[in-house]
Design a protein around this motif. Structure first.
Motif, mmCIF file in Angstrom:
data_model
loop_
_atom_site.group_PDB
_atom_site.id
_atom_site.type_symbol
_atom_site.label_atom_id
_atom_site.label_comp_id
_atom_site.label_asym_id
_atom_site.label_seq_id
_atom_site.Cartn_x
_atom_site.Cartn_y
_atom_site.Cartn_z
ATOM 1 N N MET A 26 83.221 87.306 31.847
ATOM 2 C CA MET A 26 83.152 86.116 32.681
ATOM 3 C C MET A 26 83.783 84.915 31.971
ATOM 4 S SD MET A 26 79.984 84.271 34.651
ATOM 5 C CE MET A 26 79.232 83.414 33.277
ATOM 6 N N GLU A 27 83.544 84.805 30.683
ATOM 7 C CA GLU A 27 84.095 83.679 29.923
ATOM 8 C C GLU A 27 85.628 83.746 29.900
ATOM 9 O OE1 GLU A 27 82.541 80.164 28.096
ATOM 10 O OE2 GLU A 27 81.657 81.720 29.330
ATOM 11 N N PHE A 28 86.183 84.952 29.789
ATOM 12 C CA PHE A 28 87.635 85.093 29.874
ATOM 13 C C PHE A 28 88.140 84.663 31.251
ATOM 14 C CE2 PHE A 28 87.915 87.893 26.059
ATOM 15 C CZ PHE A 28 89.036 87.321 25.481
ATOM 16 N N GLY A 29 87.402 85.016 32.293
ATOM 17 C CA GLY A 29 87.775 84.590 33.645
ATOM 18 C C GLY A 29 87.770 83.073 33.780
ATOM 19 N N LEU A 30 86.730 82.445 33.251
ATOM 20 C CA LEU A 30 86.649 80.983 33.296
ATOM 21 C C LEU A 30 87.752 80.343 32.458
ATOM 22 C CD1 LEU A 30 82.772 80.685 33.043
ATOM 23 C CD2 LEU A 30 84.179 80.250 35.073
ATOM 24 N N LEU A 31 88.061 80.953 31.314
ATOM 25 C CA LEU A 31 89.154 80.465 30.473
ATOM 26 C C LEU A 31 90.469 80.519 31.238
ATOM 27 C CD1 LEU A 31 90.546 79.679 27.790
ATOM 28 C CD2 LEU A 31 90.394 82.090 27.125
ATOM 29 N N THR A 32 90.701 81.618 31.927
ATOM 30 C CA THR A 32 91.923 81.770 32.713
ATOM 31 C C THR A 32 92.015 80.701 33.797
ATOM 32 O OG1 THR A 32 91.931 84.142 32.283
ATOM 33 C CG2 THR A 32 93.225 83.386 34.155
ATOM 34 N N ALA A 33 90.899 80.420 34.446
ATOM 35 C CA ALA A 33 90.876 79.369 35.475
ATOM 36 C C ALA A 33 91.218 78.013 34.869
ATOM 37 C CB ALA A 33 89.512 79.328 36.150
ATOM 38 N N GLU A 34 90.701 77.741 33.679
ATOM 39 C CA GLU A 34 90.983 76.465 33.019
ATOM 40 C C GLU A 34 92.452 76.352 32.624
ATOM 41 O OE1 GLU A 34 89.191 73.864 32.980
ATOM 42 O OE2 GLU A 34 87.303 74.757 33.630
ATOM 43 N N VAL A 35 93.052 77.460 32.209
ATOM 44 C CA VAL A 35 94.489 77.450 31.901
ATOM 45 C C VAL A 35 95.269 77.092 33.170
ATOM 46 C CG1 VAL A 35 96.486 78.868 31.241
ATOM 47 C CG2 VAL A 35 94.349 79.009 29.928
ATOM 48 N N GLY A 36 94.858 77.651 34.295
ATOM 49 C CA GLY A 36 95.501 77.326 35.572
ATOM 50 C C GLY A 36 95.359 75.850 35.921
ATOM 51 N N GLU A 37 94.176 75.285 35.675
ATOM 52 C CA GLU A 37 93.968 73.866 35.945
ATOM 53 C C GLU A 37 94.823 73.000 35.027
ATOM 54 O OE1 GLU A 37 89.829 72.749 35.998
ATOM 55 O OE2 GLU A 37 89.322 74.415 37.330
ATOM 56 N N ALA A 38 94.953 73.401 33.772
ATOM 57 C CA ALA A 38 95.795 72.647 32.837
ATOM 58 C C ALA A 38 97.262 72.712 33.276
ATOM 59 C CB ALA A 38 95.631 73.187 31.412
ATOM 60 N N LEU A 46 99.491 64.931 36.268
ATOM 61 C CA LEU A 46 98.190 64.298 36.459
ATOM 62 C C LEU A 46 97.693 63.700 35.145
ATOM 63 C CD1 LEU A 46 96.516 67.043 38.700
ATOM 64 C CD2 LEU A 46 97.643 64.919 39.431
ATOM 65 N N PRO A 47 96.892 62.667 35.231
ATOM 66 C CA PRO A 47 96.439 61.997 34.002
ATOM 67 C C PRO A 47 95.394 62.771 33.211
ATOM 68 C CG PRO A 47 95.430 60.991 35.933
ATOM 69 C CD PRO A 47 96.434 61.987 36.437
ATOM 70 N N ASP A 48 94.856 63.843 33.781
ATOM 71 C CA ASP A 48 93.786 64.569 33.094
ATOM 72 C C ASP A 48 94.266 65.817 32.361
ATOM 73 O OD1 ASP A 48 94.319 65.935 35.450
ATOM 74 O OD2 ASP A 48 92.233 66.446 35.841
ATOM 75 N N LEU A 49 95.551 65.898 32.035
ATOM 76 C CA LEU A 49 96.065 67.062 31.305
ATOM 77 C C LEU A 49 95.321 67.251 29.989
ATOM 78 C CD1 LEU A 49 97.973 69.406 30.786
ATOM 79 C CD2 LEU A 49 99.669 67.743 29.963
ATOM 80 N N GLY A 50 95.102 66.191 29.249
ATOM 81 C CA GLY A 50 94.387 66.308 27.976
ATOM 82 C C GLY A 50 92.992 66.870 28.152
ATOM 83 N N GLU A 51 92.289 66.397 29.163
ATOM 84 C CA GLU A 51 90.935 66.899 29.422
ATOM 85 C C GLU A 51 90.971 68.371 29.802
ATOM 86 O OE1 GLU A 51 87.101 66.046 32.320
ATOM 87 O OE2 GLU A 51 88.658 64.520 32.125
ATOM 88 N N GLU A 52 91.951 68.767 30.598
ATOM 89 C CA GLU A 52 92.067 70.175 30.989
ATOM 90 C C GLU A 52 92.386 71.055 29.776
ATOM 91 O OE1 GLU A 52 90.971 71.272 33.675
ATOM 92 O OE2 GLU A 52 90.915 69.444 34.858
ATOM 93 N N LEU A 53 93.244 70.565 28.880
ATOM 94 C CA LEU A 53 93.525 71.323 27.660
ATOM 95 C C LEU A 53 92.279 71.431 26.786
ATOM 96 C CD1 LEU A 53 97.064 69.946 26.780
ATOM 97 C CD2 LEU A 53 96.493 72.240 27.638
ATOM 98 N N ALA A 54 91.470 70.373 26.760
ATOM 99 C CA ALA A 54 90.212 70.428 26.013
ATOM 100 C C ALA A 54 89.284 71.484 26.621
ATOM 101 C CB ALA A 54 89.539 69.062 26.004
ATOM 102 N N ASP A 55 89.254 71.580 27.945
ATOM 103 C CA ASP A 55 88.445 72.622 28.593
ATOM 104 C C ASP A 55 88.914 74.009 28.174
ATOM 105 O OD1 ASP A 55 86.801 70.849 29.945
ATOM 106 O OD2 ASP A 55 87.927 70.959 31.826
ATOM 107 N N VAL A 56 90.226 74.208 28.125
ATOM 108 C CA VAL A 56 90.768 75.496 27.674
ATOM 109 C C VAL A 56 90.250 75.804 26.276
ATOM 110 C CG1 VAL A 56 92.884 76.716 26.996
ATOM 111 C CG2 VAL A 56 92.828 75.399 29.135
ATOM 112 N N PHE A 57 90.328 74.829 25.388
ATOM 113 C CA PHE A 57 89.862 75.007 24.014
ATOM 114 C C PHE A 57 88.380 75.368 23.992
ATOM 115 C CE2 PHE A 57 87.814 73.295 20.232
ATOM 116 C CZ PHE A 57 88.524 73.920 19.233
ATOM 117 N N LEU A 58 87.567 74.672 24.780
ATOM 118 C CA LEU A 58 86.120 74.914 24.767
ATOM 119 C C LEU A 58 85.775 76.321 25.246
ATOM 120 C CD1 LEU A 58 84.914 71.413 25.957
ATOM 121 C CD2 LEU A 58 84.835 72.365 23.640
ATOM 122 N N TYR A 59 86.469 76.801 26.270
ATOM 123 C CA TYR A 59 86.223 78.173 26.711
ATOM 124 C C TYR A 59 86.738 79.178 25.681
ATOM 125 C CZ TYR A 59 84.261 76.941 31.205
ATOM 126 O OH TYR A 59 83.430 76.470 32.181
#
Length: 103
Positions: A26-38, A46-59
């Motif tokens: 499941m965590e890999f699935g969520l990580l993949t979703a975050e990569v898509g959002e980034a 979008l101005p939130d690229l940094g935040e999305e990359l941080a989400d990728v890192f956290l997953y």
């Protein structure tokens, strides 16, 4: 902040908030979703690229923690290995590894 400290803090937050800490698939699935959002944030400027990359890192560090991996150590090892690799361009201009360092 170093990678190991970030990994530890991210893990402690997951535990404190009751997020997934056992289902690696499941965590890999969520990580993949975050990569898509980034990617979407980058593609749409979008101005939130940094935040999305941080989400990728956290997953990513969560997957590492679930599997007993110190990601900081692994990143250091991988950077060292990559710096010792040798590449040359082939006839088509493609980088081809010509020397693989010993482990």
């Amino acid at each position: 902040m170093d990678i190991r400290t970030a990994q530890k803090l991210a893990w402690e937050n997951k535990l404190a908030k009751g997020f997934n800490t056992t289902d690696t698939a499941m965590e890999f699935g969520l990580l993949t979703a975050e990569v898509g959002e980034a990617f979407t944030a980058w593609r749409k400027h979008l101005p939130d690229l940094g935040e999305e990359l941080a989400d990728v890192f956290l997953y990513l560090v969560a997957v590492a923690e679930m599997n007993g991996i110190d990601l900081g150590e692994e990143v250091s090892r991988k950077i060292d290995k990559n710096t010792r690799r040798v590449y040359e361009r082939d006839a088509l201009g493609v980088h081809v590894r010509t020397l693989e360092p010993e482990a």
